[in-house]
Design an enzyme around this catalytic site. Sequence first.
Site, short mmCIF file in Angstrom:
data_model
loop_
_atom_site.label_atom_id
_atom_site.label_comp_id
_atom_site.label_asym_id
_atom_site.label_seq_id
_atom_site.Cartn_x
_atom_site.Cartn_y
_atom_site.Cartn_z
N LYS A 186 11.30 8.77 22.56
CA LYS A 186 11.00 8.72 21.13
C LYS A 186 11.77 7.61 20.43
CE LYS A 186 10.50 13.78 20.84
NZ LYS A 186 11.13 14.99 20.28
N LYS A 227 25.34 7.37 27.01
CA LYS A 227 25.21 7.28 25.56
C LYS A 227 26.40 6.60 24.92
CE LYS A 227 22.00 11.12 25.09
NZ LYS A 227 21.74 12.47 24.58
N LYS A 284 12.52 5.71 31.28
CA LYS A 284 11.59 6.77 30.90
C LYS A 284 11.08 6.57 29.48
CE LYS A 284 14.82 10.27 29.09
NZ LYS A 284 15.24 11.68 29.19
#
Length: 360
Positions: free
Chosen positions: A229, A145, A226
């Site tokens: 959202k 991240k 993957k």
Amino acid sequence: MALHLMRKTRGCWSCIRALHKATQPAPASQKDSMERVFSGIQPTGIPHLGNYLGAIENWVRLQDEYGSVLYSIVDLHSITAAQDPATLRQSILDMTAALLACGINPEKSILFQQSQVSEHTELSWILTCMVRLHRLQHLHQWKAKTAKQQHKETMGLLTYPVLQAADILLYKSTHVPVGEDQVQHMELVQDLAQGFNKKYGEFFPVPTSILTSMKKVKSLRDPSSKMSKSDPDKLATVRITDSPEEIVQKFRKALTDFTSEVTYDPASRGGVSNMIAIHTAVTGLTVEDVVRQSAGIDTARYKLVVADAVIEKFAPIKREIEKLKMDRGHLEKVLQLGSAKAKELAYPVCQEVKKLVGFL
């Protein structure tokens, strides 16, 4: 006179303490022997196909397999990224509706809002003071991240795995359903439980991971990553509230390859294999059954077969979500009652932790 007032005040406080103790839940030690499941989900948008197959469907099953089950809408975790307050409030209720529609039953499990149980943050701080900085900095998700955020990361993003540990340990959970990308975080939870026990005496069970049988559902547009959202490509992710037309469009545009035959080979045919994995998950068929039934069908037609199976699976869930979202009061009551039940379990555990640490 002053002495008399002091004695009178002490007497009043003694009464208050006695009343407070009388209304507190039974000590945590009386509840330690049972197996308990805990898991959480962030209220960041409507759950997608990967959330459903990888977590929520498993949660529904676990309600019938364990005597004590807690599912939390972890809104504290969601603010590691910037959130609009009004949107967050609505997202919490939308997630509640989605979970209920998918089969989470408040009579079988405790469904609650994380931020309404303050003991989560209290225990999180205590555990934060036990973990080394370099341990958090070496977690894979922190590295991934921070690489994307280019020095815009916050301390919340660094320390949220400790809050995650507190979420689990606060209820003396024994089992935690996790995906393969959360295994490293579960190792941190286990290490913190063992470290606390070593320092203060045996107190926390060391929780066991329940790995989902469904591997990560891949992005429809990039089978190497993957489903997410936050994917900027709107065609990459199928949400459980998507219309039939939207689902068909997304599967029609799903990335496969130039071989028309339907075969399962994740290493060399990631896109088609992702279609087959989704198909088996929503229908209960085996990979062998799917491949056999798809003989003579090219991948373009097969993608529409999978789309139809997903539409059929989600249709009743979508209708129930729409129905539940019309009754805001009911959703709020579910969370209020669930949070009160969670608080009843969390309070005595947190009090015992405070005594062990030396606060009480």
